[in-house]
Design a protein around this motif. Structure first.
Motif, mmCIF file in Angstrom:
data_model
loop_
_atom_site.group_PDB
_atom_site.id
_atom_site.type_symbol
_atom_site.label_atom_id
_atom_site.label_comp_id
_atom_site.label_asym_id
_atom_site.label_seq_id
_atom_site.Cartn_x
_atom_site.Cartn_y
_atom_site.Cartn_z
ATOM 1 N N LEU A 5 0.826 -1.206 0.000
ATOM 2 C CA LEU A 5 0.000 0.000 0.000
ATOM 3 C C LEU A 5 0.863 1.259 0.000
ATOM 4 O O LEU A 5 0.525 2.260 -0.646
ATOM 5 C CB LEU A 5 -0.931 -0.012 1.213
ATOM 6 C CG LEU A 5 -2.016 1.066 1.255
ATOM 7 C CD1 LEU A 5 -2.958 0.909 0.071
ATOM 8 C CD2 LEU A 5 -2.788 0.989 2.567
ATOM 9 N N TYR A 6 1.994 1.220 0.702
ATOM 10 C CA TYR A 6 2.903 2.365 0.719
ATOM 11 C C TYR A 6 3.488 2.624 -0.673
ATOM 12 O O TYR A 6 3.504 3.766 -1.156
ATOM 13 C CB TYR A 6 4.029 2.109 1.723
ATOM 14 C CG TYR A 6 5.144 3.132 1.659
ATOM 15 C CD1 TYR A 6 4.986 4.403 2.209
ATOM 16 C CD2 TYR A 6 6.352 2.815 1.026
ATOM 17 C CE1 TYR A 6 6.012 5.338 2.136
ATOM 18 C CE2 TYR A 6 7.376 3.743 0.953
ATOM 19 C CZ TYR A 6 7.203 5.004 1.505
ATOM 20 O OH TYR A 6 8.209 5.922 1.427
ATOM 21 N N TYR A 66 2.229 1.667 -3.476
ATOM 22 C CA TYR A 66 1.152 1.990 -4.409
ATOM 23 C C TYR A 66 0.687 3.434 -4.258
ATOM 24 O O TYR A 66 0.446 4.131 -5.253
ATOM 25 C CB TYR A 66 -0.006 1.022 -4.192
ATOM 26 C CG TYR A 66 -1.226 1.328 -5.033
ATOM 27 C CD1 TYR A 66 -1.154 1.316 -6.426
ATOM 28 C CD2 TYR A 66 -2.449 1.621 -4.436
ATOM 29 C CE1 TYR A 66 -2.273 1.599 -7.196
ATOM 30 C CE2 TYR A 66 -3.569 1.900 -5.202
ATOM 31 C CZ TYR A 66 -3.479 1.895 -6.580
ATOM 32 O OH TYR A 66 -4.570 2.183 -7.331
ATOM 33 N N LYS A 67 0.568 3.900 -3.032
ATOM 34 C CA LYS A 67 0.044 5.246 -2.787
ATOM 35 C C LYS A 67 1.126 6.311 -2.816
ATOM 36 O O LYS A 67 0.942 7.392 -3.394
ATOM 37 C CB LYS A 67 -0.681 5.281 -1.433
ATOM 38 C CG LYS A 67 -1.941 4.440 -1.375
ATOM 39 C CD LYS A 67 -3.019 5.019 -2.278
ATOM 40 C CE LYS A 67 -4.333 4.251 -2.123
ATOM 41 N NZ LYS A 67 -5.387 4.789 -3.017
ATOM 42 N N GLU A 68 2.265 6.055 -2.184
ATOM 43 C CA GLU A 68 3.297 7.079 -2.034
ATOM 44 C C GLU A 68 4.296 7.081 -3.184
ATOM 45 O O GLU A 68 4.760 8.139 -3.603
ATOM 46 C CB GLU A 68 4.036 6.869 -0.704
ATOM 47 C CG GLU A 68 3.143 6.969 0.520
ATOM 48 C CD GLU A 68 2.524 8.353 0.680
ATOM 49 O OE1 GLU A 68 3.169 9.330 0.234
ATOM 50 O OE2 GLU A 68 1.432 8.451 1.249
ATOM 51 N N ASN A 71 3.689 5.709 -6.204
ATOM 52 C CA ASN A 71 2.984 5.582 -7.488
ATOM 53 C C ASN A 71 3.378 4.316 -8.252
ATOM 54 O O ASN A 71 3.561 4.335 -9.477
ATOM 55 C CB ASN A 71 3.233 6.816 -8.362
ATOM 56 C CG ASN A 71 2.620 8.066 -7.770
ATOM 57 O OD1 ASN A 71 1.567 8.009 -7.140
ATOM 58 N ND2 ASN A 71 3.285 9.197 -7.941
ATOM 59 N N ASN A 128 2.025 1.786 -9.765
ATOM 60 C CA ASN A 128 0.744 1.315 -10.291
ATOM 61 C C ASN A 128 0.913 0.081 -11.171
ATOM 62 O O ASN A 128 0.322 -0.015 -12.246
ATOM 63 C CB ASN A 128 0.071 2.441 -11.091
ATOM 64 C CG ASN A 128 -0.264 3.625 -10.228
ATOM 65 O OD1 ASN A 128 -0.568 3.473 -9.046
ATOM 66 N ND2 ASN A 128 -0.197 4.815 -10.797
ATOM 67 N N ILE A 179 -1.235 -4.071 -7.464
ATOM 68 C CA ILE A 179 -2.657 -3.865 -7.184
ATOM 69 C C ILE A 179 -3.367 -5.188 -6.933
ATOM 70 O O ILE A 179 -4.154 -5.326 -5.980
ATOM 71 C CB ILE A 179 -3.319 -3.102 -8.339
ATOM 72 C CG1 ILE A 179 -2.617 -1.763 -8.573
ATOM 73 C CG2 ILE A 179 -4.799 -2.861 -8.053
ATOM 74 C CD1 ILE A 179 -3.141 -0.998 -9.772
ATOM 75 N N PHE A 210 -10.092 -1.739 -4.987
ATOM 76 C CA PHE A 210 -8.826 -1.940 -5.687
ATOM 77 C C PHE A 210 -9.035 -2.576 -7.061
ATOM 78 O O PHE A 210 -8.305 -2.271 -8.011
ATOM 79 C CB PHE A 210 -7.883 -2.802 -4.844
ATOM 80 C CG PHE A 210 -7.259 -2.068 -3.694
ATOM 81 C CD1 PHE A 210 -6.346 -1.043 -3.915
ATOM 82 C CD2 PHE A 210 -7.564 -2.397 -2.384
ATOM 83 C CE1 PHE A 210 -5.762 -0.359 -2.865
ATOM 84 C CE2 PHE A 210 -6.993 -1.717 -1.325
ATOM 85 C CZ PHE A 210 -6.081 -0.692 -1.565
ATOM 86 N N GLN A 245 -9.963 0.168 -9.426
ATOM 87 C CA GLN A 245 -8.791 0.947 -9.823
ATOM 88 C C GLN A 245 -7.941 0.190 -10.832
ATOM 89 O O GLN A 245 -7.386 0.796 -11.767
ATOM 90 C CB GLN A 245 -7.967 1.293 -8.575
ATOM 91 C CG GLN A 245 -8.690 2.207 -7.605
ATOM 92 C CD GLN A 245 -7.902 2.439 -6.327
ATOM 93 O OE1 GLN A 245 -6.763 2.003 -6.203
ATOM 94 N NE2 GLN A 245 -8.510 3.107 -5.365
#
Length: 408
Positions: free
Chosen positions: A193-194, A196-198, A200, A202, A207, A261, A264
């Motif tokens: 999650l870190y 993926y979110k911080e 990027n 992707n 995911i 998720f 997304q």
């Protein structure tokens, strides 16, 4: 005294031994029967779900291609699909109460097989036999492999059964193997999650690993909730245990975040990639969770475990071949091509997006309508005809713009 007591001890132990011997074969035959019931319910549920989703998608596409002003939820086809979807989900939900989790999870390949067959049956185009076989040979091979893998999964699946009572679920929940597994899963989830979110990151694997980790908790809680409901229906009420409501809340929460998720991922990658990679990752993580929480493979011999693993690998390969053969959706571009103008970059030149790209391809539940687009995005007409003027004294523009009327 010792001689007098030993016959009594032998007499007291004989009924226990004979009872244990007589109960064991009955338990084995009943457990195999439960496995078969759970597998059939799962296959039926996934088959009905696939039909339901295709019906709803057909309803969306038919409305989008017609002048019918009705909303999709006012059509009979959509409601029929919704009814079948609920029926299929109930079938899959109830299957977890009869068969081990590690047996039910891989059977989701049935939905991929059904979608491939439905897609081939409802083809609108006419194909020659050679072209048809060349185009769909991977689908046929993939369906065959997935069916063989499903047969091996059902035949050599784990055969561990216990009543889903509140005491048993609580004991599994606080066992050290599951606590260690939860610790590793939480650390992996936070790291993914870190990134993926911080950062990027992707990537599709990142995911879908998040989806798989959440999905493993979803299936663990689904089996607990479904099992406790079945035990309660049989007469032993389990709904007064707090663990039932804890599992119910966890089931709903993980399912909601899992769907988020997945939504997304569907915006970034093709559905065929999501189907194949997601099935492989989710099945692997879910089987690991089931083997850790419910101890599915306890007491199984090495041959059964190896054949079950072989069935999983064959099913993975079959799903990969089926989804690999699907046509990738090409986004609809309501714009002129810039190739006709010399010296102009088009939207596909070196990845530079000269014009915005409208994603108007049909996707389930998210159809886009371009009827209300502003006039600035409407197709333009280019100067395409060049005239040669013989008179040198008359100055005329080198290009003539053709006026095209929009055909209705």
């Amino acid at each position: 005294m010792e001689g007098g007591n030993s016959p009594n001890l032998q007499l007291q132990q004989l009924p226990l031994a004979t009872a244990a011997v007589s109960v064991q074969p009955h338990t084995d035959s009943f457990s195999y029967k439960e496995n078969l019931i759970g597998a059939l319910l799962a296959i039926f549920g996934h088959l009905v779900i696939s039909i339901a989703l295709n019906l709803q998608k057909y309803s969306h596409i038919r409305l989008a291609g017609s002048k019918d002003p009705r909303a999709y939820f006012k059509t009979k086809t959509w409601w029929c699909g919704l009814f079948l979807l609920v029926l299929g989900e109930l079938g899959v939900f109830s299957s977890y109460a009869f068969a081990p989790l590690s047996l039910i999870v891989p059977l989701s390949a049935v939905s991929v097989i059904a979608s491939a067959i439905i897609g081939i049956i409802f083809i609108k185009e006419k194909w020659k036999p050679k072209d048809f076989l060349r185009r769909y040979v991977l689908s046929f091979v993939g369906c065959g492999l997935a069916i063989v893998g499903t047969y091996l999964l059902i035949t050599f699946g784990p055969n561990s059964h216990e009543k889903m009572t509140g005491e048993n679920i609580t004991r599994h929940l606080v066992s050290w193997p599951f606590l260690l597994y939860m610790l590793v899963e939480i650390i992996m989830f936070c790291l993914l999650l870190y990134f993926y979110k911080e950062k990027n990151a992707n990537y599709i694997v990142v995911i879908l690993l998040l989806v798989a980790l959440l999905g493993s908790m979803t299936v663990v809680t689904v089996k607990a909730v479904a099992g406790m409901i079945v035990v309660s229906i049989q007469g032993n009420l389990q709904l007064d245990y707090p663990i039932f409501y804890i599992m119910l809340v966890c089931m709903i929460a993980t399912a909601v975040f899992q769907a988020t998720f997945l939504a997304q991922a569907s915006q970034l990658y093709d559905s065929s990639q999501i189907a194949s990679i997601g099935y492989i990752l989710s099945t692997t993580v879910a089987i690991t969770a089931g083997a850790t929480f419910y101890l599915d493979f306890t007491g199984e011999d090495v041959l059964h475990i190896c054949m079950f693993a072989l069935g999983c690998l064959i099913a993975f390969l079959g799903v990969f071949l089926i989804t690999r053969n699907r046509k990738k959706s090409v986004p609809f571009e309501p714009y002129i091509s810039m190739d006709a103008m010399p010296g102009m970059q088009n939207m596909h030149d070196k990845g530079i997006a000269v014009q915005p790209d409208l994603k108007a391809s049909f996707s389930y539940g998210a159809l886009e309508n371009n009827d209300n687009m502003p006039e600035i995005y409407t197709p333009a007409t280019l100067p395409i005809v060049q005239e040669q003027h013989g008179s040198k004294g008359v100055s005329a523009p080198p290009y003539r713009v053709l006026e095209h009327s929009k055909k209705e």
